[in-house]
Design a protein around this motif. Structure first.
Motif, PDB file in Angstrom:
ATOM      1  N   ALA A 133      -4.617   5.960  -1.681  1.00 49.49           N
ATOM      2  CA  ALA A 133      -3.195   5.797  -1.392  1.00 49.49           C
ATOM      3  C   ALA A 133      -2.465   7.138  -1.417  1.00 49.49           C
ATOM      4  O   ALA A 133      -1.593   7.403  -0.579  1.00 49.49           O
ATOM      5  CB  ALA A 133      -2.565   4.827  -2.391  1.00 49.49           C
ATOM      6  N   TRP A 136      -3.371   8.940   1.731  1.00 54.80           N
ATOM      7  CA  TRP A 136      -2.662   8.360   2.875  1.00 54.80           C
ATOM      8  C   TRP A 136      -1.204   8.817   2.902  1.00 54.80           C
ATOM      9  O   TRP A 136      -0.634   9.050   3.970  1.00 54.80           O
ATOM     10  CB  TRP A 136      -2.737   6.838   2.809  1.00 54.80           C
ATOM     11  CG  TRP A 136      -2.734   6.180   4.148  1.00 54.80           C
ATOM     12  CD1 TRP A 136      -1.745   5.426   4.706  1.00 54.80           C
ATOM     13  CD2 TRP A 136      -3.798   6.199   5.110  1.00 54.80           C
ATOM     14  NE1 TRP A 136      -2.114   4.976   5.939  1.00 54.80           N
ATOM     15  CE2 TRP A 136      -3.374   5.441   6.219  1.00 54.80           C
ATOM     16  CE3 TRP A 136      -5.059   6.798   5.138  1.00 54.80           C
ATOM     17  CZ2 TRP A 136      -4.171   5.251   7.338  1.00 54.80           C
ATOM     18  CZ3 TRP A 136      -5.848   6.614   6.257  1.00 54.80           C
ATOM     19  CH2 TRP A 136      -5.403   5.852   7.333  1.00 54.80           C
ATOM     20  N   ARG A 137      -0.622   8.951   1.731  1.00 51.61           N
ATOM     21  CA  ARG A 137       0.759   9.433   1.659  1.00 51.61           C
ATOM     22  C   ARG A 137       0.854  10.866   2.179  1.00 51.61           C
ATOM     23  O   ARG A 137       1.811  11.221   2.870  1.00 51.61           O
ATOM     24  CB  ARG A 137       1.259   9.348   0.220  1.00 51.61           C
ATOM     25  CG  ARG A 137       2.688   9.823   0.030  1.00 51.61           C
ATOM     26  CD  ARG A 137       3.188   9.523  -1.353  1.00 51.61           C
ATOM     27  NE  ARG A 137       4.550   9.991  -1.546  1.00 51.61           N
ATOM     28  CZ  ARG A 137       5.312   9.678  -2.567  1.00 51.61           C
ATOM     29  NH1 ARG A 137       4.845   8.880  -3.509  1.00 51.61           N
ATOM     30  NH2 ARG A 137       6.540  10.141  -2.667  1.00 51.61           N
ATOM     31  N   LEU A 171       0.840   1.311   6.049  1.00 51.04           N
ATOM     32  CA  LEU A 171       0.009   0.523   5.139  1.00 51.04           C
ATOM     33  C   LEU A 171      -0.944  -0.381   5.909  1.00 51.04           C
ATOM     34  O   LEU A 171      -2.081  -0.606   5.490  1.00 51.04           O
ATOM     35  CB  LEU A 171       0.896  -0.308   4.211  1.00 51.04           C
ATOM     36  CG  LEU A 171       1.793   0.496   3.267  1.00 51.04           C
ATOM     37  CD1 LEU A 171       2.638  -0.439   2.416  1.00 51.04           C
ATOM     38  CD2 LEU A 171       0.958   1.400   2.376  1.00 51.04           C
ATOM     39  N   PRO A 241      -1.610   0.481  -2.616  1.00 52.37           N
ATOM     40  CA  PRO A 241      -1.067   1.350  -1.561  1.00 52.37           C
ATOM     41  C   PRO A 241       0.457   1.332  -1.510  1.00 52.37           C
ATOM     42  O   PRO A 241       1.091   2.396  -1.409  1.00 52.37           O
ATOM     43  CB  PRO A 241      -1.684   0.765  -0.279  1.00 52.37           C
ATOM     44  CG  PRO A 241      -2.929   0.091  -0.737  1.00 52.37           C
ATOM     45  CD  PRO A 241      -2.598  -0.460  -2.080  1.00 52.37           C
ATOM     46  N   ILE A 245       2.713   4.700  -2.310  1.00 58.45           N
ATOM     47  CA  ILE A 245       3.453   5.277  -1.190  1.00 58.45           C
ATOM     48  C   ILE A 245       4.961   5.137  -1.376  1.00 58.45           C
ATOM     49  O   ILE A 245       5.727   6.011  -0.965  1.00 58.45           O
ATOM     50  CB  ILE A 245       2.989   4.625   0.129  1.00 58.45           C
ATOM     51  CG1 ILE A 245       1.573   5.109   0.450  1.00 58.45           C
ATOM     52  CG2 ILE A 245       3.942   4.939   1.280  1.00 58.45           C
ATOM     53  CD1 ILE A 245       0.979   4.526   1.710  1.00 58.45           C
TER      54      ILE A 245
END
Length: 306
Positions: A133, A136-137, A171, A241, A245
């Motif tokens: 996560a 991904w951020r 997401l 996630p 985020i």
């Protein structure tokens, strides 16, 4: 003097008690753990769902008050339902489609199949983890990798995780990216389809598309049903996630306020554990209803080859 001998029925009864005793002895650790850490907390949460409980004072009985609040006085509850529904309805089919497409490609006997299969499965090993996560951020931040790639072609990308219109999409993209687990299951199912079926179809002049819809999909439908059920349950439980985020807020503008995230906020931020318990049981009912509908319609499209 009369000598009595034990009957065969008595011997069998004692043997059965002896075997049952040993079975219970071996099962005892699991049973104790189940009662103490699963069944007990579940029953306690069911009781708390009908109370007002702040973790500091004794629970106060409310009856159905928590459930009336959900659908009558809590707009954030409905928002969390909406966000989760979009995530489930969009993310689950996309993830399964990508998994099936990649499995079909890998099933054609590529060189280094083991390497590709492991590489594609690797993201799923970290599914739902904090590390993924955070990564991904970084990728979808204002100065992240995505915008850096767009800048090469002269496009100024937004801060994907800071815009209500795109935050949930990031997401969903993360959910789709972690398609390795269903892909491996699809690949195993494809390997079980006899090649003779495809050879016969080729003799009859069937195209690859026709073979896919007339042979692959019907024979793979039990695997698809299995993956769909698992993915639905997993999507309803999505938490990490959105928490990472959005910094635990469900923002921006509640666009990533997943049901499980809102449940966490009510229970461990607002200390309304009674309401959180009611939400947890409502989640069980909602997920169970969706899975039940899936099982009901399975008889119309799942073929078990009988």
């Amino acid at each position: 003097m009369t000598i009595t001998y034990p009957t065969m029925r008595g011997q069998r009864r004692r043997r059965t008690r002896y075997q049952n005793g040993w079975a219970l002895a071996f099962l005892a650790p699991w049973l104790i753990g189940f009662l103490a850490f699963t069944a007990g907390p579940m029953l306690m949460s069911l009781y708390l769902a009908f109370t007002k409980y702040d973790l500091l004072s004794a629970p106060k009985w409310l009856g159905a008050g928590n459930f009336r609040r959900m659908f009558g006085d809590d707009p954030l509850f409905l928002q969390s339902l909406k966000v989760t529904a979009i995530y489930v309805v969009v993310g689950t089919p996309l993830s399964l489609c990508f998994a099936l497409a990649v499995a079909v490609v890998l099933n054609r006997g590529l060189r280094g199949l083991d390497f590709y299969r492991s590489a594609i499965y690797l993201p799923s090993l970290f599914g739902g983890s904090v590390a993924i996560a955070v990564l991904w951020r970084k990728v979808f931040n204002g100065d992240g990798l995505v915008n850096q790639l767009l800048a090469f072609v002269g496009i100024q990308g937004p801060s994907w995780i800071s815009e209500p219109q795109t935050a949930l999409g990031t997401l969903i993209a993360l959910e789709v990216w972690q398609f390795g687990a269903p892909m491996v299951i699809f690949l195993a199912g494809l390997r079980q389809i006899p090649r003779e079926f495809y050879e016969a179809a080729q003799v009859d002049g069937a195209s690859r598309v026709r073979q896919f819809w007339s042979i692959t999909m019907p024979l793979l439908s039990p695997i698809l049903f299995f993956n769909l059920t698992l993915q639905l349950i997993r999507s309803f439980q999505a938490f990490a996630p959105a928490f990472i985020i959005s910094d635990g807020s469900g923002g921006p503008a509640d666009s990533t306020l997943f049901y499980s995230l809102y449940l966490y906020q009510e229970g461990f931020v607002n200390f309304d554990m009674g309401y959180a318990a009611a939400m947890a049981w409502m989640l069980v009912l909602l997920a169970g209803a969706v899975v039940a509908v899936n099982f009901f319609f399975a008889k119309f499209w799942v073929h078990y080859g009988d």
